[in-house]
Write a protein that holds these residues in place. Structure first.
Motif, PDB file in Angstrom:
ATOM      1  N   MET A  83      48.640  71.232  43.590  1.00 24.70           N
ATOM      2  CA  MET A  83      48.377  69.830  43.176  1.00 24.70           C
ATOM      3  C   MET A  83      47.403  69.892  41.981  1.00 24.70           C
ATOM      4  O   MET A  83      46.548  70.163  42.193  1.00 24.70           O
ATOM      5  N   THR A  84      48.051  69.467  40.981  1.00 28.35           N
ATOM      6  CA  THR A  84      47.129  69.486  39.693  1.00 28.35           C
ATOM      7  C   THR A  84      46.172  68.268  39.784  1.00 28.35           C
ATOM      8  O   THR A  84      46.721  67.165  40.287  1.00 28.35           O
ATOM      9  N   SER A  85      45.173  68.257  39.594  1.00 31.17           N
ATOM     10  CA  SER A  85      44.120  67.238  39.277  1.00 31.17           C
ATOM     11  C   SER A  85      43.845  66.870  37.916  1.00 31.17           C
ATOM     12  O   SER A  85      43.614  67.792  37.242  1.00 31.17           O
ATOM     13  N   PHE A  86      43.837  65.504  37.561  1.00 35.72           N
ATOM     14  CA  PHE A  86      43.780  65.149  36.465  1.00 35.72           C
ATOM     15  C   PHE A  86      42.477  64.280  36.087  1.00 35.72           C
ATOM     16  O   PHE A  86      41.987  63.771  37.219  1.00 35.72           O
ATOM     17  N   GLU A  87      41.899  64.337  34.923  1.00 40.39           N
ATOM     18  CA  GLU A  87      40.681  63.568  34.474  1.00 40.39           C
ATOM     19  C   GLU A  87      41.114  62.824  33.226  1.00 40.39           C
ATOM     20  O   GLU A  87      41.733  63.458  32.369  1.00 40.39           O
ATOM     21  N   LEU A  88      40.564  61.772  33.171  1.00 40.09           N
ATOM     22  CA  LEU A  88      40.812  60.989  31.780  1.00 40.09           C
ATOM     23  C   LEU A  88      39.368  60.376  31.394  1.00 40.09           C
ATOM     24  O   LEU A  88      38.415  59.969  32.193  1.00 40.09           O
ATOM     25  N   ARG A  89      39.048  60.790  29.974  1.00 41.36           N
ATOM     26  CA  ARG A  89      37.808  60.302  29.637  1.00 41.36           C
ATOM     27  C   ARG A  89      38.441  59.844  28.078  1.00 41.36           C
ATOM     28  O   ARG A  89      39.037  60.137  27.389  1.00 41.36           O
ATOM     29  N   PRO A  90      37.258  58.745  27.782  1.00 37.67           N
ATOM     30  CA  PRO A  90      37.523  58.074  26.268  1.00 37.67           C
ATOM     31  C   PRO A  90      37.201  59.098  25.285  1.00 37.67           C
ATOM     32  O   PRO A  90      36.514  60.000  25.430  1.00 37.67           O
ATOM     33  N   ALA A  91      38.434  59.176  24.219  1.00 35.62           N
ATOM     34  CA  ALA A  91      38.138  60.125  23.098  1.00 35.62           C
ATOM     35  C   ALA A  91      37.065  59.492  22.114  1.00 35.62           C
ATOM     36  O   ALA A  91      36.835  58.257  22.124  1.00 35.62           O
ATOM     37  N   GLY A  92      36.348  60.418  21.555  1.00 41.25           N
ATOM     38  CA  GLY A  92      35.435  59.925  20.474  1.00 41.25           C
ATOM     39  C   GLY A  92      35.448  60.786  19.214  1.00 41.25           C
ATOM     40  O   GLY A  92      36.497  61.427  19.156  1.00 41.25           O
ATOM     41  N   PRO A  93      35.025  60.213  18.221  1.00 40.19           N
ATOM     42  CA  PRO A  93      35.075  61.082  16.957  1.00 40.19           C
ATOM     43  C   PRO A  93      34.971  62.568  16.957  1.00 40.19           C
ATOM     44  O   PRO A  93      35.406  63.285  16.303  1.00 40.19           O
ATOM     45  N   SER A  94      33.953  63.110  18.013  1.00 39.06           N
ATOM     46  CA  SER A  94      33.996  64.556  18.140  1.00 39.06           C
ATOM     47  C   SER A  94      35.471  65.073  18.645  1.00 39.06           C
ATOM     48  O   SER A  94      35.129  66.289  18.404  1.00 39.06           O
ATOM     49  N   ASP A  95      36.183  64.353  18.897  1.00 41.37           N
ATOM     50  CA  ASP A  95      37.462  65.037  19.654  1.00 41.37           C
ATOM     51  C   ASP A  95      38.434  65.204  18.341  1.00 41.37           C
ATOM     52  O   ASP A  95      39.717  65.779  18.496  1.00 41.37           O
ATOM     53  N   ALA A  96      37.986  64.568  17.282  1.00 40.32           N
ATOM     54  CA  ALA A  96      39.172  64.514  16.179  1.00 40.32           C
ATOM     55  C   ALA A  96      39.691  65.609  15.729  1.00 40.32           C
ATOM     56  O   ALA A  96      40.933  65.815  15.427  1.00 40.32           O
ATOM     57  N   PRO A  97      38.887  66.977  15.664  1.00 37.78           N
ATOM     58  CA  PRO A  97      39.484  68.178  15.350  1.00 37.78           C
ATOM     59  C   PRO A  97      40.335  68.735  16.270  1.00 37.78           C
ATOM     60  O   PRO A  97      41.620  69.197  16.024  1.00 37.78           O
ATOM     61  N   ARG A  98      40.214  68.512  17.495  1.00 44.51           N
ATOM     62  CA  ARG A  98      41.294  68.863  18.646  1.00 44.51           C
ATOM     63  C   ARG A  98      42.586  67.779  18.426  1.00 44.51           C
ATOM     64  O   ARG A  98      43.594  68.382  18.600  1.00 44.51           O
ATOM     65  N   ILE A  99      42.124  66.569  18.289  1.00 49.41           N
ATOM     66  CA  ILE A  99      43.195  65.801  18.407  1.00 49.41           C
ATOM     67  C   ILE A  99      44.229  65.967  17.270  1.00 49.41           C
ATOM     68  O   ILE A  99      45.353  65.956  16.918  1.00 49.41           O
ATOM     69  N   ALA A 100      43.477  66.093  16.002  1.00 52.47           N
ATOM     70  CA  ALA A 100      44.105  66.433  14.586  1.00 52.47           C
ATOM     71  C   ALA A 100      45.253  67.769  14.709  1.00 52.47           C
ATOM     72  O   ALA A 100      46.495  67.722  14.330  1.00 52.47           O
ATOM     73  N   LEU A 101      44.484  68.724  15.612  1.00 49.83           N
ATOM     74  CA  LEU A 101      45.221  69.866  15.808  1.00 49.83           C
ATOM     75  C   LEU A 101      46.555  69.653  16.687  1.00 49.83           C
ATOM     76  O   LEU A 101      47.679  70.254  16.451  1.00 49.83           O
ATOM     77  N   TRP A 102      46.249  68.990  17.753  1.00 43.86           N
ATOM     78  CA  TRP A 102      47.450  68.858  18.594  1.00 43.86           C
ATOM     79  C   TRP A 102      48.445  68.096  17.893  1.00 43.86           C
ATOM     80  O   TRP A 102      49.645  68.225  18.001  1.00 43.86           O
ATOM     81  N   MET A 103      48.044  66.875  17.279  1.00 42.12           N
ATOM     82  CA  MET A 103      49.249  65.909  16.408  1.00 42.12           C
ATOM     83  C   MET A 103      49.806  66.645  15.272  1.00 42.12           C
ATOM     84  O   MET A 103      50.962  66.159  15.083  1.00 42.12           O
ATOM     85  N   SER A 104      49.248  67.769  15.039  1.00 39.57           N
ATOM     86  CA  SER A 104      50.126  68.474  13.749  1.00 39.57           C
ATOM     87  C   SER A 104      51.025  69.587  14.293  1.00 39.57           C
ATOM     88  O   SER A 104      51.663  70.007  13.561  1.00 39.57           O
ATOM     89  N   GLN A 105      51.335  69.557  15.659  1.00 33.99           N
ATOM     90  CA  GLN A 105      51.960  70.673  16.384  1.00 33.99           C
ATOM     91  C   GLN A 105      53.503  69.895  16.340  1.00 33.99           C
ATOM     92  O   GLN A 105      53.833  68.794  16.448  1.00 33.99           O
ATOM     93  N   PRO A 106      54.425  70.832  15.814  1.00 33.24           N
ATOM     94  CA  PRO A 106      56.066  70.243  15.519  1.00 33.24           C
ATOM     95  C   PRO A 106      56.209  69.497  16.575  1.00 33.24           C
ATOM     96  O   PRO A 106      57.116  68.374  16.288  1.00 33.24           O
ATOM     97  N   HIS A 107      56.174  69.914  17.991  1.00 32.31           N
ATOM     98  CA  HIS A 107      56.823  69.112  19.088  1.00 32.31           C
ATOM     99  C   HIS A 107      56.149  67.500  19.131  1.00 32.31           C
ATOM    100  O   HIS A 107      56.630  66.696  19.738  1.00 32.31           O
ATOM    101  N   ILE A 108      55.202  67.595  18.350  1.00 28.74           N
ATOM    102  CA  ILE A 108      54.345  65.917  18.631  1.00 28.74           C
ATOM    103  C   ILE A 108      54.679  65.553  17.232  1.00 28.74           C
ATOM    104  O   ILE A 108      55.026  64.379  16.972  1.00 28.74           O
ATOM    105  N   ARG A 109      54.304  65.940  16.052  1.00 28.68           N
ATOM    106  CA  ARG A 109      54.655  65.489  14.731  1.00 28.68           C
ATOM    107  C   ARG A 109      55.766  64.801  14.651  1.00 28.68           C
ATOM    108  O   ARG A 109      55.885  63.621  13.976  1.00 28.68           O
ATOM    109  N   ARG A 110      56.963  65.505  15.192  1.00 28.79           N
ATOM    110  CA  ARG A 110      58.226  64.965  14.921  1.00 28.79           C
ATOM    111  C   ARG A 110      58.339  63.559  15.397  1.00 28.79           C
ATOM    112  O   ARG A 110      58.939  62.669  14.824  1.00 28.79           O
ATOM    113  N   TRP A 111      57.617  63.234  16.642  1.00 24.09           N
ATOM    114  CA  TRP A 111      57.762  61.932  17.400  1.00 24.09           C
ATOM    115  C   TRP A 111      56.590  60.863  16.939  1.00 24.09           C
ATOM    116  O   TRP A 111      56.907  59.696  16.975  1.00 24.09           O
TER     117      TRP A 111
END
Length: 168
Positions: A1-29
């Motif tokens: 069973m996978t265990s999940f954790e949720l934490r508020p994003a902060g400005p320091s997460d911007a590089p990772r989020i920008a990278l994720w959002m540039s992925q074709p499977h996300i950027r398309r939608w």
């Protein structure tokens, strides 16, 4: 069973989020393949408001997704259906390409909906509005217990209103 954790994003997460959002499977939608600076501004703006809160999700300790939880009453979605005053909405983007297509989307969606319904006792439903053409997303929501409640013609897409209630 996978265990999940949720934490508020902060400005320091911007590089990772920008990278994720540039992925074709996300950027398309999402259409948010923005710069790191633009993502840092977006995260700060969301965190300062009442509408939406940005989060980073980890599975078994590894961060893999970006999530926005939002109050429907503060969102444009409120114009498109008879929302409940305490309805919450969810947007999910699995940014780690290695995690796509493994059923993790349905697991995290079910977990997120369960968490919102558990921690927000006045909330009777969690909603989403995936693009009708985004078949993997629609399937993941359905597998997580969200039920289709019709099509919505939004300015940038035809969406399916997907609803998860406490009864599931």
């Amino acid at each position: 069973m996978t265990s999940f954790e949720l934490r508020p994003a902060g400005p320091s997460d911007a590089p990772r989020i920008a990278l994720w959002m540039s992925q074709p499977h996300i950027r398309r939608w999402w259409h948010q393949g923005w710069s790191v600076e633009r993502w840092a501004q977006e995260i700060e703006q969301q965190a300062a408001g009442e509408h939406s809160t940005p989060y980073v999700v980890a599975a078994d300790g590894e961060e893999f997704a970006y999530v926005e939880l939002y109050r429907v009453r503060h969102d444009r979605l409120a114009e498109y259906y008879a929302y409940g005053e305490e309805d919450w909405g969810v947007h999910v983007a699995i940014g780690d390409v290695a995690r796509v297509g493994q059923g993790l989307g349905r697991q995290v969606l079910r977990w997120l909906a369960d968490e919102v319904l558990r921690t927000e006792p006045d909330c009777s439903q969690v909603v989403a509005e995936p693009d009708i053409e985004n078949t993997p997303s629609v399937r993941a929501f359905a597998a997580a217990g969200f039920v289709q409640h019709g099509e919505l013609q939004l300015p940038e897409k035809t969406a399916l209103l997907m609803v998860r209630t406490r009864a599931v």
